[in-house]
Every structure is written in structure tokens, then in C-alpha cells.
Scaffold this motif. Structure first.
Motif, mmCIF file in Angstrom:
data_model
loop_
_atom_site.group_PDB
_atom_site.id
_atom_site.type_symbol
_atom_site.label_atom_id
_atom_site.label_comp_id
_atom_site.label_asym_id
_atom_site.label_seq_id
_atom_site.Cartn_x
_atom_site.Cartn_y
_atom_site.Cartn_z
ATOM 1 N N ALA A 244 0.840 -1.205 0.000
ATOM 2 C CA ALA A 244 0.000 0.000 0.000
ATOM 3 C C ALA A 244 0.871 1.250 0.000
ATOM 4 N N GLY A 245 1.944 1.220 0.781
ATOM 5 C CA GLY A 245 2.845 2.368 0.839
ATOM 6 C C GLY A 245 3.489 2.661 -0.492
ATOM 7 N N GLN A 246 3.852 1.598 -1.194
ATOM 8 C CA GLN A 246 4.488 1.756 -2.508
ATOM 9 C C GLN A 246 3.508 2.317 -3.530
ATOM 10 N N ILE A 247 2.297 1.790 -3.522
ATOM 11 C CA ILE A 247 1.287 2.239 -4.491
ATOM 12 C C ILE A 247 0.909 3.695 -4.269
ATOM 13 N N TYR A 248 0.777 4.095 -3.003
ATOM 14 C CA TYR A 248 0.251 5.430 -2.713
ATOM 15 C C TYR A 248 1.308 6.425 -2.232
ATOM 16 N N GLY A 249 2.575 6.000 -2.253
ATOM 17 C CA GLY A 249 3.651 6.912 -1.888
ATOM 18 C C GLY A 249 3.600 7.357 -0.443
ATOM 19 N N ALA A 250 3.272 6.423 0.436
ATOM 20 C CA ALA A 250 3.104 6.747 1.853
ATOM 21 C C ALA A 250 4.143 6.029 2.717
ATOM 22 N N LYS A 251 4.423 6.600 3.884
ATOM 23 C CA LYS A 251 5.278 5.922 4.855
ATOM 24 C C LYS A 251 4.520 4.714 5.411
ATOM 25 N N THR A 252 5.260 3.661 5.742
ATOM 26 C CA THR A 252 4.602 2.432 6.186
ATOM 27 C C THR A 252 4.958 2.105 7.632
ATOM 28 N N TYR A 253 3.956 1.565 8.323
ATOM 29 C CA TYR A 253 4.114 1.166 9.717
ATOM 30 C C TYR A 253 3.414 -0.169 9.946
ATOM 31 N N THR A 254 3.886 -0.891 10.971
ATOM 32 C CA THR A 254 3.200 -2.122 11.390
ATOM 33 C C THR A 254 2.576 -1.951 12.766
ATOM 34 N N ASP A 255 2.782 -0.814 13.405
ATOM 35 C CA ASP A 255 2.254 -0.523 14.739
ATOM 36 C C ASP A 255 1.534 0.824 14.680
ATOM 37 N N TYR A 256 0.240 0.824 14.973
ATOM 38 C CA TYR A 256 -0.539 2.061 14.835
ATOM 39 C C TYR A 256 -0.087 3.129 15.834
ATOM 40 N N GLU A 257 0.353 2.706 17.021
ATOM 41 C CA GLU A 257 0.814 3.675 18.013
ATOM 42 C C GLU A 257 2.075 4.379 17.520
ATOM 43 N N ASP A 258 2.922 3.625 16.859
ATOM 44 C CA ASP A 258 4.143 4.177 16.268
ATOM 45 C C ASP A 258 3.782 5.231 15.222
ATOM 46 N N LEU A 259 2.812 4.907 14.382
ATOM 47 C CA LEU A 259 2.361 5.847 13.347
ATOM 48 C C LEU A 259 1.813 7.124 13.987
ATOM 49 N N LEU A 260 0.938 6.971 14.969
ATOM 50 C CA LEU A 260 0.302 8.138 15.579
ATOM 51 C C LEU A 260 1.310 9.009 16.327
ATOM 52 N N ASN A 261 2.350 8.400 16.875
ATOM 53 C CA ASN A 261 3.371 9.153 17.605
ATOM 54 C C ASN A 261 4.320 9.905 16.684
#
Length: 343
Positions: free
Chosen positions: A44-61
Motif C-alpha cells: 500500500a505504501g508503494q502504491i500510494y507513496g506513503a510511509k509504512t508502519y506495522t504498529d498504529y501507536e508508532d504511526l500516531l506518535n
């Protein structure tokens, strides 16, 4: 202003709805995606040019995002939505809103405390035939409404879920509720919207009688009574193995409305004086057709955020629809009619 969007959960609903619709909305930019399955997030990150995470808390922080879509198993809807709201993001959460009224209350409280929008992704309110039916009923064209039947059924999530037969949809500890949570809550929300009133009582027959090795319901039939005395049935099924059925029929004093029940017309109005009006309003979104059309959900959510307006399906609306299926589930267990009145 371009809103930075994060999608938490990159399964089928994200792939076929949220990601596509955010990309197509000129007011948003997908900046982060998250999924516990690293490969899924990476794709998904590759298709949409987004940073990727496997932990939602990590993303939100780590990420400063304006809007978050929560596309996770049902048991995670409340905790992840609350966490996102507390970081200052507006939240679009998939249905069902939560697994209990208490969870729903905490989500509503978090939204109010943060001053951010909370919307539940009940896309059936945006279907053109459903919007038109509500207008017809409001105008009094079919007179007093007496009864209805509404159904949503298909062969089950294994046909389209990212994990197939191993999907979380079939596991009680992750899904909490099966076909009723996947499909029934859609129709609970829809019939409230179309009729423009609340329901006071529900009786439910909720079973697992079609699929083996699952711990949730796959077939449910519910009877509902509204505050003005309208009676109707709501069915949800993962055992409609030949074709998807997403139809609603409204029976009134002066006529009948058939929604998504005719192969050629999305709405057919038949009147007691013999008149028949066929409406060709475009096809309802269907899993069978890949679901690549716009649901209107993301566009409405984004518009609500940018214009500081209350979404059509805010937390309070999401909770009312959730409580219908919670009542049906309780009725199925107790074999008693459940009151939906508060107090």
C-alpha cells in the motif's frame, strides 16, 4: 488546504474503498499507512507513496496527520479510534462502530474532548436510490408507512477478505459478531435513515447454521418495531451463495418502494392508483463487481472536516445503529424481545 491522511489497516476495505477514494479526493494526500502484516503495508505504501508502519501507536506518535481511517477488526475500532482522536486527528471508523455501547460512548467522549470529527463509514446512506426513497417518504408520496423488509446477504467474507477463509471476520474474539456486524448493521443504519425515525423494540434469531469452523453468526433474521409502530424485518446472511442481495422494500398507505430489488431500476415506486415510476439511478456498490465506484463516504468525511460540519453519521448515529444489532444479538440469546428505549 490539503489534509494529510493515514489509513490504519490495509485489508480489503482499505484497498477497495478508503485508499482509492482518498487518492481520488483532491483535498487529501495519503502520507502514512499501517498494517500488522508488513508486506500488506509495504504494498500500500508503494502504491500510494506513503510511509509504512506495522504498529498504529508508532504511526500516531511519529506522523502529523489530519485524518485517520480505521479499517481494522471490530475489536480494535474503539481503542484505535480513541488513540487517533487523542492525538488530534479526525477519525473515520469502519462499521460496526464498536463491540459495545460502552465502547461507543468512549469514542464519542474522545471526539468531543478533542474537538475532532468522528464519522462511522455507513456507506448505504449515500446510495442514490436510498437518498431518493427517503425524499419520497418525507414528501408523503406513499402516505403512512406500515412495514418494510430489508436484507443484505452474500456468500461470505472468504470470497473477498484479504485473509480469505482465515479472516478475522470468522473469529469471535476479533469480530465479536458475524454477519450481523458485517452486513446487518448496514441495514439497521439504512432503515433508520430512510424512515427518519428510531426503533423501540427488536427480536432476533441469530444463528451459525451455514459455515463450519467459525465462532460467529452467519445467518440472522430480526423483527423491528419503530416509534410510530412501523413493523419490519431485517436479515443479514453469509449464506446467499448464488448472488448478492442488498434490497429494501417499503410498504405504505399509497404505494410501495422497491430499492435495489430490480435488475434494471435501482428504485421502483408502485402506487395504489396504478402508477409505476422507474428510477435509473446507477448501481449500488457490490463486492461482486470489485467495488471500484465511489461510495461518497470519504468525500463527505473530508467535506465535514474542511467545513467544520457534523458528519451525516457521527458517533451518536453510529451508536444508535450499533444498538439495534446488539439488541438483536441479546434477543437471540435470551429468546426475548429487547427494548431499545433508554431509561
Amino acid at each position: 488546504m490539503t489534509l494529510k491522511a493515514a489509513i490504519i489497516g490495509c485489508g480489503s476495505i482499505a484497498q477497495n474503498r478508503h485508499l482509492i477514494e482518498y487518492r481520488n479526493n483532491e483535498e487529501t494526500e495519503i502520507t502514512a499507512v499501517c498494517d500488522i502484516v508488513e508486506e500488506r503495508a509495504a504494498i500500500a505504501g508503494q502504491i500510494y507513496g506513503a510511509k509504512t508502519y506495522t504498529d498504529y501507536e508508532d504511526l500516531l506518535n511519529k506522523e502529523e496527520v489530519d485524518v485517520v481511517s480505521v479499517c481494522l477488526p471490530n475489536y480494535l475500532h474503539a481503542p484505535v479510534s480513541i488513540a487517533a482522536l487523542e492525538t488530534g486527528a479526525h477519525v473515520l471508523c469502519e462499521k460496526p462502530m464498536a463491540t459495545s455501547s460502552e465502547e461507543a460512548d468512549r469514542m464519542i467522549e474522545a471526539a468531543e474532548k478533542s474537538g475532532k470529527k468522528l464519522m462511522i463509514a455507513h456507506n448505504q446512506r449515500f446510495v442514490k436510490s436510498h437518498v431518493k426513497a427517503r425524499e419520497i417518504i418525507e414528501s408523503g408520496e406513499i402516505g403512512k408507512v406500515y412495514s418494510f423488509r430489508t436484507t443484505f446477504g452474500h456468500g461470505g467474507p472468504e470470497g473477498w477478505s484479504a485473509d480469505g477463509a482465515d479472516s478475522w471476520f470468522f473469529k469471535k474474539d476479533e469480530a465479536f459478531i458475524g454477519a450481523m456486524g458485517d452486513l446487518g448493521v448496514h441495514k439497521a443504519d439504512l432503515i433508520r435513515y430512510i424512515l427518519g425515525e428510531e426503533f423501540t423494540d427488536v427480536a432476533g434469531f441469530v444463528e451459525n447454521n451455514a459455515k463450519e469452523n467459525i465462532t460467529v453468526d452467519d445467518n440472522a433474521v430480526c423483527m423491528l418495531r419503530s416509534e410510530s409502530g412501523i413493523l419490519g424485518t431485517l436479515t443479514a446472511s453469509w449464506a446467499y451463495n448464488t448472488t448478492e442481495d442488498n434490497s429494501t422494500v417499503i410498504y405504505g398507505e399509497k404505494g410501495m418502494l422497491r430499492l435495489e430489488d430490480d435488475p434494471d431500476y435501482s428504485l421502483v415506486a408502485t402506487f395504489t392508483n396504478g402508477d409505476v415510476v422507474n428510477y435509473k439511478l446507477g448501481k449500488i456498490q457490490s463486492n461482486e463487481e470489485g467495488g471500484q465506484t465511489n461510495t461518497g463516504v470519504i468525500d463527505h468525511f473530508v467535506e465535514s472536516v474542511l467545513n467544520d460540519q457534523t458528519p451525516l453519521i457521527d458517533g451518536y448515529e453510529g451508536k444508535k445503529s450499533l444498538e439495534i444489532i446488539l439488541g438483536a444479538l441479546q434477543s437471540g440469546e435470551t429468546r426475548e424481545i429487547q427494548s431499545l428505549k433508554k431509561g
